[in-house]
Design an enzyme around this catalytic site. Structure first.
Site, PDB file in Angstrom:
ATOM      1  CG  ASN A 212      16.680 -56.043  41.564  1.00  0.00           C
ATOM      2  OD1 ASN A 212      17.235 -55.119  42.156  1.00  0.00           O
ATOM      3  ND2 ASN A 212      16.981 -57.319  41.789  1.00  0.00           N
ATOM      4  CE  LYS A 291      24.061 -55.023  20.216  1.00  0.00           C
ATOM      5  NZ  LYS A 291      24.355 -53.694  19.642  1.00  0.00           N
ATOM      6  N   PRO A 307      19.391 -70.550  42.683  1.00  0.00           N
ATOM      7  CG  PRO A 307      21.517 -71.424  43.086  1.00  0.00           C
ATOM      8  CD  PRO A 307      20.778 -70.492  42.173  1.00  0.00           C
ATOM      9  CG  ASP A 308      15.289 -69.309  48.351  1.00  0.00           C
ATOM     10  OD1 ASP A 308      15.931 -68.594  49.148  1.00  0.00           O
ATOM     11  OD2 ASP A 308      14.063 -69.247  48.227  1.00  0.00           O
ATOM     12  CG  LEU A 310      16.301 -66.058  53.461  1.00  0.00           C
ATOM     13  CD1 LEU A 310      17.330 -65.578  54.477  1.00  0.00           C
ATOM     14  CD2 LEU A 310      15.188 -65.035  53.292  1.00  0.00           C
ATOM     15  CG  PHE A 325      15.144 -57.161  53.966  1.00  0.00           C
ATOM     16  CD1 PHE A 325      14.675 -55.865  53.959  1.00  0.00           C
ATOM     17  CD2 PHE A 325      16.151 -57.503  54.848  1.00  0.00           C
ATOM     18  CE1 PHE A 325      15.201 -54.911  54.813  1.00  0.00           C
ATOM     19  CE2 PHE A 325      16.696 -56.564  55.707  1.00  0.00           C
ATOM     20  CZ  PHE A 325      16.217 -55.260  55.693  1.00  0.00           C
ATOM     21  CE  LYS A 339      12.075 -63.884  51.235  1.00  0.00           C
ATOM     22  NZ  LYS A 339      12.352 -62.663  50.436  1.00  0.00           N
ATOM     23  CE  LYS A 343      12.401 -68.041  50.465  1.00  0.00           C
ATOM     24  NZ  LYS A 343      12.875 -67.123  49.439  1.00  0.00           N
TER      25      LYS A 343
END
Length: 406
Positions: A212, A291, A307-308, A310, A325, A339, A343
Site C-alpha cells: 500500500n 516468477k 490475522p488482525d 490490533l 489507527f 473499530k 478491537k
C-alpha cells in the site's frame, strides 16, 4: 518556572524580509526565560540591525566569525556547545544548501557544523525557490540527519507571489519550541512503548508483491516523540526509506505475519502500544517459487485473510494501553468508533486519507482522537510530529490517570 527558563537557544537569522519576525520571536523566547544568543548572516543585517536583537535578547549579536568578543573562548564553538537548541528562522535557500553540504564560511554555518544540539530550520523564500528540486533535496538530506523543519505557511509573499514560502508566525514557532522542552520533562520516562509503522509486503512471487501507499512517516514521528519524552521505544517497521530516529530500537519486517510475530513477542513487556502501521488485510494464498509468467489476458489471484493484529492485542491486553489507527475515505466517525469497540482499543486515531494534507506519504496529517465515549479531540492540519506529540500527551495522561480511576 516556565519550561524555557534557563534554556540556551541559538537563533540563526538569515537574509530575507522575514527577519523582522525573528525579532518578535527573540522577544517571546527571552520573556519566557530563555537565553537567546543570536547569530546573523551578513545579508540579514541588511534587513534588521543587530542592535534590535541585542536589545531584545540582552546579549551580544554575532555576525563576523573573526569578531571575537570574549578572548577566553572561540565564539562559534562556545555557542555550539552551550546550545540546548539551534533554531534558524528565517532560513534561506542558501543557508539550507550550505548546511546540507557541510559548508562553513560564516559565523552561522561554522556554529551549525560544531553543534551537537538539536537543529530546527524554519524556511522562508519565494514559492518557486521553495519548490525547486535542489532545495527540496537539500531539505530531505537534512531531515535524514535529524534536522526538524517548521514548515512555511501559504499566502501573500513579499515578492508578490501567493503560495508556500512565508515564514511560520513567531507564535507558531514559539509554541513548537515550548512543546519541545515540555517533552523534555520526560512524561513517559521508564515507559516501554511499542510502535508499528509503514506498510507490509505480501509476496506473489520472487519479484512481485502486494502493498500500500504507507511511507511510515506517522509511525516514525510517534517513535521519535516517544523517545524524546523519555520512553524506551521499539519500532516495528515495514519497508521504509526513513531514517531511524535517535534513541529508538528498530525491528524490520516484511509481511503482516512477520509483523504479528514481532509485535506479539514484545507485547507483554510493553506499557503503551501504538499500531500506526498499514497492515495488509489479505495475502496471496500461494506464493509462487518462480516468477509468474504472462500466459493469458487475465490472471486470477486467490487471497486469504491475514490475522488482525490490533484485535489480537485488544483481546490479550492486561496492563497495556493500546492505540489503533483508522485510515478511512468516508464516514470517519462511524468507522473509527466501530473499530475501537470491536478491537478493544483505549484510543483510536482516525483520519480521512482522501483529505488534502492527510494520510499517506505527506508530512502533515488531519486526525481525530476517539475513546469509548466518542470524539475526544479533532486536530486541524499540522505536522505529523505535532500530531505524534499530542497523541502521546493524551495517552500519557490517560495512563497516569488509570490507577486512580480503578
Amino acid at each position: 518556572m516556565g519550561v524555557l527558563q534557563g534554556k540556551t537557544i541559538v537563533l540563526g537569522v538569515c537574509g530575507g524580509i522575514a527577519a523582522y519576525k525573528a525579532a518578535a520571536l527573540t522577544s517571546k523566547l527571552s520573556q519566557a526565560g530563555a537565553v537567546v544568543r543570536v547569530i546573523m548572516t551578513r545579508s540579514a543585517v541588511q534587513f534588521v540591525a543587530p542592535l534590535t536583537f541585542q536589545t531584545l535578547s540582552r546579549h551580544h549579536v554575532f555576525v563576523d566569525t573573526f569578531d571575537e568578543k570574549d578572548p577566553e573562548v572561540v565564539s562559534h564553538i562556545h555557542l555550539a556547545d552551550s546550545a540546548d537548541l539551534v533554531l534558524i528562522a528565517p532560513a534561506t535557500a542558501n543557508t539550507i544548501g550550505k548546511l546540507a553540504l557541510g559548508l562553513g564560511d560564516d559565523m552561522l554555518s561554522t556554529t551549525l557544523l560544531a553543534t551537537t544540539a538539536p537543529v530546527w530550520v524554519a524556511p522562508a523564500m519565494n514559492v518557486h525557490m521553495y519548490a525547486h528540486p535542489a532545495v527540496q533535496l537539500n531539505m530531505q538530506t537534512l531531515r535524514s540527519r535529524g534536522v526538524r523543519f517548521i514548515e512555511p505557511g501559504e499566502g501573500q509573499l513579499a515578492c508578490g507571489y501567493v503560495g508556500k514560502g512565508r515564514l511560520a508566525e513567531p507564535e507558531e514557532i514559539f509554541a513548537a519550541v515550548e512543546a519541545f522542552f515540555q517533552g523534555e520533562t520526560a512524561r513517559l520516562t521508564g515507559k516501554r512503548v511499542l510502535v508499528t509503522a509503514g506498510g507490509t509486503v505480501e509476496r506473489l512471487d520472487p519479484v512481485r508483491y502486494l502493498t500500500n501507499d504507507s511511507s511510515g512517516k506517522m509511525g516514525y514521528a510517534i517513535a521519535e516523540e516517544a523517545a524524546r519524552m523519555g520512553a524506551v521505544v521499539t519500532l516495528v517497521s515495514g519497508p521504509s526509506a526513513l531514517p531511524v530516529p535517535d534513541g529508538v530500537g528498530i525491528f524490520r519486517v516484511q509481511s503482516a505475519l512477520d509483523m504479528r510475530e514481532a509485535v506479539l513477542a514484545r507485547f507483554e513487556d510493553s506499557d503503551l502500544v501504538i499500531k500506526a502501521a498499514a497492515v495488509a488485510d489479505y495475502r496471496p494464498a500461494v506464493v509462487a517459487e518462480q516468477k509468474i509468467k504472462k500466459k493469458s489476458d487475465s490472471l486470477t489471484l486467490e487471497l486469504i485473510k491475514n490475522p488482525d493484529i490490533l484485535q489480537e492485542l485488544g483481546t490479550r491486553k492486561t496492563h497495556q494501553f493500546v492505540v489503533g489507527f483508522a485510515a478511512e475515505t468516508e464516514r470517519l466517525d462511524e468507522h473509527a468508533l466501530d473499530k475501537l469497540k470491536r478491537k478493544n482499543c483505549d484510543l483510536i486515531v482516525g483520519n480521512d486519507v482522501s483529505q488534502e494534507g492527510a494520510g499517506f506519504g505527506v508530512d502533515t496529517n488531519v486526525v481525530r482522537f476517539y475513546d469509548k465515549n466518542g470524539l475526544v479531540q479533532a486536530l486541524p492540519i499540522q505536522s505529523k510530529s505535532d500530531v505524534a506529540r499530542k497523541l502521546l500527551e493524551l495517552a500519557g495522561d490517560r495512563m497516569s490517570a488509570a490507577p486512580e480511576e480503578s
